[in-house]
Design a protein around this motif. Structure first.
Motif, PDB file in Angstrom:
ATOM      1  N   GLY A 131      35.959  12.249  94.980  1.00 15.14           N
ATOM      2  CA  GLY A 131      36.717  13.318  95.619  1.00 15.14           C
ATOM      3  C   GLY A 131      36.573  14.638  94.891  1.00 15.14           C
ATOM      4  O   GLY A 131      36.513  15.706  95.512  1.00 15.14           O
ATOM      5  N   GLN A 132      36.499  14.581  93.559  1.00 14.88           N
ATOM      6  CA  GLN A 132      36.330  15.805  92.779  1.00 14.88           C
ATOM      7  C   GLN A 132      34.987  16.464  93.057  1.00 14.88           C
ATOM      8  O   GLN A 132      34.893  17.690  93.168  1.00 14.88           O
ATOM      9  CB  GLN A 132      36.455  15.498  91.288  1.00 14.88           C
ATOM     10  CG  GLN A 132      37.878  15.299  90.815  1.00 14.88           C
ATOM     11  CD  GLN A 132      37.955  15.150  89.307  1.00 14.88           C
ATOM     12  OE1 GLN A 132      36.937  15.129  88.621  1.00 14.88           O
ATOM     13  NE2 GLN A 132      39.157  15.048  88.793  1.00 14.88           N
ATOM     14  N   TRP A 133      33.932  15.657  93.165  1.00 12.96           N
ATOM     15  CA  TRP A 133      32.615  16.224  93.439  1.00 12.96           C
ATOM     16  C   TRP A 133      32.573  16.835  94.830  1.00 12.96           C
ATOM     17  O   TRP A 133      32.001  17.913  95.032  1.00 12.96           O
ATOM     18  CB  TRP A 133      31.531  15.158  93.276  1.00 12.96           C
ATOM     19  CG  TRP A 133      31.218  14.903  91.839  1.00 12.96           C
ATOM     20  CD1 TRP A 133      31.710  13.902  91.060  1.00 12.96           C
ATOM     21  CD2 TRP A 133      30.379  15.694  90.993  1.00 12.96           C
ATOM     22  NE1 TRP A 133      31.223  14.018  89.780  1.00 12.96           N
ATOM     23  CE2 TRP A 133      30.406  15.102  89.708  1.00 12.96           C
ATOM     24  CE3 TRP A 133      29.612  16.831  91.196  1.00 12.96           C
ATOM     25  CZ2 TRP A 133      29.687  15.623  88.634  1.00 12.96           C
ATOM     26  CZ3 TRP A 133      28.887  17.353  90.127  1.00 12.96           C
ATOM     27  CH2 TRP A 133      28.932  16.751  88.865  1.00 12.96           C
ATOM     28  N   ALA A 134      33.191  16.162  95.799  1.00 13.08           N
ATOM     29  CA  ALA A 134      33.247  16.728  97.151  1.00 13.08           C
ATOM     30  C   ALA A 134      34.027  18.038  97.142  1.00 13.08           C
ATOM     31  O   ALA A 134      33.609  19.034  97.745  1.00 13.08           O
ATOM     32  CB  ALA A 134      33.889  15.728  98.111  1.00 13.08           C
ATOM     33  N   SER A 135      35.159  18.045  96.453  1.00 11.12           N
ATOM     34  CA  SER A 135      35.983  19.249  96.381  1.00 11.12           C
ATOM     35  C   SER A 135      35.244  20.384  95.683  1.00 11.12           C
ATOM     36  O   SER A 135      35.340  21.552  96.089  1.00 11.12           O
ATOM     37  CB  SER A 135      37.287  18.936  95.643  1.00 11.12           C
ATOM     38  OG  SER A 135      38.100  20.082  95.543  1.00 11.12           O
ATOM     39  N   ALA A 136      34.481  20.040  94.630  1.00 10.62           N
ATOM     40  CA  ALA A 136      33.720  21.067  93.911  1.00 10.62           C
ATOM     41  C   ALA A 136      32.679  21.704  94.823  1.00 10.62           C
ATOM     42  O   ALA A 136      32.512  22.930  94.839  1.00 10.62           O
ATOM     43  CB  ALA A 136      33.047  20.452  92.684  1.00 10.62           C
ATOM     44  N   GLU A 137      31.974  20.877  95.603  1.00 10.93           N
ATOM     45  CA  GLU A 137      30.970  21.451  96.503  1.00 10.93           C
ATOM     46  C   GLU A 137      31.631  22.289  97.589  1.00 10.93           C
ATOM     47  O   GLU A 137      31.127  23.352  97.963  1.00 10.93           O
ATOM     48  CB  GLU A 137      30.104  20.365  97.135  1.00 10.93           C
ATOM     49  CG  GLU A 137      29.121  20.948  98.135  1.00 10.93           C
ATOM     50  CD  GLU A 137      27.851  20.155  98.320  1.00 10.93           C
ATOM     51  OE1 GLU A 137      26.798  20.777  98.547  1.00 10.93           O
ATOM     52  OE2 GLU A 137      27.912  18.914  98.244  1.00 10.93           O
ATOM     53  N   LEU A 229      25.481  21.758  96.112  1.00  6.32           N
ATOM     54  CA  LEU A 229      26.131  22.619  95.124  1.00  6.32           C
ATOM     55  C   LEU A 229      27.266  21.974  94.324  1.00  6.32           C
ATOM     56  O   LEU A 229      28.000  22.693  93.644  1.00  6.32           O
ATOM     57  CB  LEU A 229      26.691  23.860  95.837  1.00  6.32           C
ATOM     58  CG  LEU A 229      25.629  24.785  96.429  1.00  6.32           C
ATOM     59  CD1 LEU A 229      26.225  25.618  97.550  1.00  6.32           C
ATOM     60  CD2 LEU A 229      25.055  25.676  95.349  1.00  6.32           C
ATOM     61  N   PRO A 230      27.461  20.660  94.352  1.00  7.89           N
ATOM     62  CA  PRO A 230      28.644  20.120  93.661  1.00  7.89           C
ATOM     63  C   PRO A 230      28.611  20.316  92.160  1.00  7.89           C
ATOM     64  O   PRO A 230      29.647  20.367  91.510  1.00  7.89           O
ATOM     65  CB  PRO A 230      28.605  18.629  94.012  1.00  7.89           C
ATOM     66  CG  PRO A 230      27.159  18.334  94.237  1.00  7.89           C
ATOM     67  CD  PRO A 230      26.640  19.578  94.929  1.00  7.89           C
ATOM     68  N   GLN A 231      27.416  20.414  91.591  1.00  4.67           N
ATOM     69  CA  GLN A 231      27.298  20.516  90.139  1.00  4.67           C
ATOM     70  C   GLN A 231      27.205  21.962  89.663  1.00  4.67           C
ATOM     71  O   GLN A 231      26.901  22.196  88.492  1.00  4.67           O
ATOM     72  CB  GLN A 231      26.076  19.737  89.648  1.00  4.67           C
ATOM     73  CG  GLN A 231      24.729  20.385  89.978  1.00  4.67           C
ATOM     74  CD  GLN A 231      24.417  20.400  91.452  1.00  4.67           C
ATOM     75  OE1 GLN A 231      24.581  19.388  92.109  1.00  4.67           O
ATOM     76  NE2 GLN A 231      23.992  21.535  91.979  1.00  4.67           N
ATOM     77  N   ALA A 232      27.457  22.937  90.535  1.00  6.47           N
ATOM     78  CA  ALA A 232      27.364  24.341  90.124  1.00  6.47           C
ATOM     79  C   ALA A 232      28.150  24.566  88.834  1.00  6.47           C
ATOM     80  O   ALA A 232      29.263  24.072  88.669  1.00  6.47           O
ATOM     81  CB  ALA A 232      27.879  25.256  91.227  1.00  6.47           C
TER      82      ALA A 232
END
Length: 277
Positions: A131-137, A229-232
């Protein structure tokens, strides 16, 4: 007895409703069910279907990636029909992206319970991490869209699923990754100029893509679009921010140079660092 008119509705009051036939394998749109911040930024493009009775139909997987899969989803309502890209994140047990902690340096998780669960690798923690990675992207898509960076328009996020614009090529088919293309010199030069401007716009706001390569760029006719872009990375908060930026520069410049374009990764890096500071 209450004298509030709201407690005594007029006999002229009518409720406007309709029954929506949802075929097997489809679902009603969740656009209006998610929180306002989970819907795309204003102004909403004309092609976004806003009908509350719209029906979503999954059309199958378009591509697989390191952190999730992208499927085609048709949303059809009274105001039109559109095919969206539905990115669905996997939990950590089913991802091939294994260096997430390096990208996440400098990010803060307010809920200590979630932080502990992620560190322990519990079932809840794995789901929370996805969920955090989805939210980050989602956050990056909104941010960069508003800055004018060429990214897909983010339509909505619901849990670990992001619905976004399906980027198309000149023939109306899903745009291919840049890595598959063999553009002529003029288009190649145009693509690089667009990419440099996109990277500069991100750097000026203190951001780095962090995993940029020809596989994270779409060739949409004359237009280049940045995806995944999740790892920006925050250039300031992440101690490896400048290293990620330098690596991005070398990855993309190597591809363009191999196709005959005179580019310099170190010069690009210097330009972007100057823009960031």
């Amino acid at each position: 007895m209450s004298t509030d008119p709201a407690d005594h509705p007029s006999s002229d009051f009518t409720l406007d409703w309709e029954v929506v036939d949802v075929p097997d394998g489809s679902r009603l749109t969740s656009y209006w069910d998610v929180e306002p911040l989970c819907r795309g930024p204003e102004p909403v493009p004309d092609w976004v279907v806003l009908d509350r009775g719209a029906v979503d139909t999954d059309l199958g997987v378009l591509k697989t990636g390191k952190e999730g899969d992208v499927s085609l989803l048709e949303r059809s309502g009274k105001d039109g029909t559109v095919v969206l890209a539905a990115k669905r994140y996997r939990d950590q047990d089913h991802r091939s992206f294994r260096r997430g902690e390096e990208y996440a340096e400098g990010r803060r998780v307010r809920d200590s319970r979630v932080t502990r669960a992620i560190a322990k690798g519990s079932a809840f923690g794995r789901a929370a991490a996805a969920g955090q990675w989805a939210s980050a992207e989602w956050d990056q898509l909104k941010r960069f869209w508003l800055l004018g960076v060429p990214v897909p328009y983010p339509v909505q996020i619901d849990g670990t699923e992001i619905l976004m614009e399906l980027v198309l090529d000149e023939d109306g088919a899903p745009a291919p990754r840049l890595a598959r293309e063999r553009p002529g010199h003029a288009r190649l030069a145009s693509y690089f100029d667009q990419l440099r401007e996109a990277m500069r716009a991100m750097a000026e706001q203190g951001w780095v893509h962090g995993d940029l390569s020809p596989y994270n760029l779409l060739a949409a006719g004359d237009r280049l679009v940045v995806i995944d872009l999740p790892q920006a990375v925050d250039l300031v908060a992440n101690p490896q921010g400048s290293e990620f930026l330098l690596r991005d520069c070398h990855h993309v410049c190597a591809w363009f140079a191999a196709r005959g374009l005179d580019v310099d990764a170190d010069a690009l890096f210097a330009e972007l660092i100057a823009a960031a500071w």
